[in-house]
Design a protein around this motif. Structure first.
Motif, short mmCIF file in Angstrom:
data_model
loop_
_atom_site.label_atom_id
_atom_site.label_comp_id
_atom_site.label_asym_id
_atom_site.label_seq_id
_atom_site.Cartn_x
_atom_site.Cartn_y
_atom_site.Cartn_z
N SER A 1 0.84 -1.20 0.00
CA SER A 1 0.00 0.00 0.00
C SER A 1 0.88 1.25 0.00
CB SER A 1 -0.92 -0.03 1.23
OG SER A 1 -1.57 1.20 1.37
N GLN A 2 1.88 1.24 0.87
CA GLN A 2 2.81 2.37 0.99
C GLN A 2 3.60 2.55 -0.31
OE1 GLN A 2 2.88 4.52 3.40
NE2 GLN A 2 4.49 5.63 2.30
N LYS B 1 1.45 4.07 -3.01
CA LYS B 1 1.21 5.49 -2.75
C LYS B 1 2.46 6.33 -3.00
CE LYS B 1 -1.05 8.26 0.77
NZ LYS B 1 -1.60 8.27 2.12
N SER B 2 3.58 5.90 -2.46
CA SER B 2 4.78 6.74 -2.60
C SER B 2 5.28 6.77 -4.04
CB SER B 2 5.88 6.30 -1.64
OG SER B 2 6.25 4.97 -1.93
N GLU C 1 3.17 6.34 -6.60
CA GLU C 1 2.00 6.72 -7.42
C GLU C 1 1.84 5.77 -8.60
OE1 GLU C 1 2.91 10.82 -8.26
OE2 GLU C 1 1.72 11.47 -6.54
N TRP D 1 -3.28 -2.79 -5.75
CA TRP D 1 -3.25 -1.48 -5.06
C TRP D 1 -3.26 -0.37 -6.08
CZ3 TRP D 1 -3.52 -2.20 0.16
CH2 TRP D 1 -3.24 -3.51 0.60
N ASN E 1 -3.20 5.56 -4.92
CA ASN E 1 -3.42 6.19 -3.61
C ASN E 1 -3.17 5.23 -2.46
OD1 ASN E 1 -4.27 8.72 -4.59
ND2 ASN E 1 -6.26 7.81 -5.14
N GLY E 2 -2.75 4.01 -2.80
CA GLY E 2 -2.46 3.02 -1.76
C GLY E 2 -3.69 2.24 -1.32
#
Ligand SMILES: NC(=O)CCC(=O)C(=O)O
Length: 198
Positions: free
Chosen positions: A98-99, A102-103, A105, A128, A131-132
């Protein structure tokens, strides 16, 4: 993963092979895909950290979608699946993916990991978004059981429960169906997804 015919055509046209790293790009759909092959060790956290590093590398190479391999956080061993299993979402690997999504993108198809749910262990793929968020989950439907007299005997069903759902996710205009390894040999899954526009 079952891709639409259009996506498959693009991938077939443009797959380039790197060591442990494959990327496909399409100028007309405008995104690059990384297909990652990873070395797995007995150390789960190390396996997850390695996957995260490779995902960052995919991002640096301009990919919008990265796909991890089956069982990337655990040895592929029926005796060990339970020990390495975790809840989805919320487990160590889910949090890391998830991270990473997000990181960086990017979309991540999280290959598969052993998932524990209600005392049963599944071979499960997570997806995923940038946005995670967890946008899809697929539990391997066709467990890989093989018994060659005098040869290999390996039964995923000794340790795993089978999933019983078809699962897809949306990436822009593309709807992508999910399958894990042996699942791909049972094309009715892909056909059903295509016919029913799941
Ligand atoms: N892990 C698997 O599902 C293996 C499937 C396989 O090897 C095959 O040939 O199919």
């Amino acid at each position: 993963m079952f891709a639409s015919r259009k996506l498959l055509q693009h991938l077939q046209q443009s797959i380039t092979l790197f060591s442990q790293f494959r990327m496909a790009s399409s100028s007309s759909t405008g995104f690059r895909v990384a297909l990652l092959q990873l070395t797995v060790t007995a150390d789960k956290s190390k396996n997850v950290a390695n996957a995260v590093r490779r995902l960052q590398q995919a991002k640096l190479n301009g990919c919008t979608l990265a796909i991890l391999p089956e069982c990337f956080n655990s040895p592929y061993n029926t005796a060990l699946f339970k020990e390495y299993s975790e809840v989805i979402p919320g487990g160590e690997t889910s949090e890391a993916l998830s991270q990473a999504a997000k990181s960086n993108e990017m979309y991540i198809v999280g290959g598969s990991i052993p998932e524990i749910c209600d005392g049963k262990v599944y071979n499960t793929c997570t997806v995923w978004d940038p946005n995670g968020n967890l946008i899809a989950k697929h539990r391997k439907v066709h467990l890989f059981d093989i018994n060659i007299p005098g040869g290999v005997c390996f039964k995923e069903s000794d340790a795993l429960a089978a999933g019983n759902t078809l699962n897809t996710f949306q990436l822009g205009k593309l709807k992508i169906g999910l399958g894990i390894c042996y699942d791909i040999r049972f094309c009715r899954n892909g056909n059903t997804i295509q016919k029913t526009r799941l």
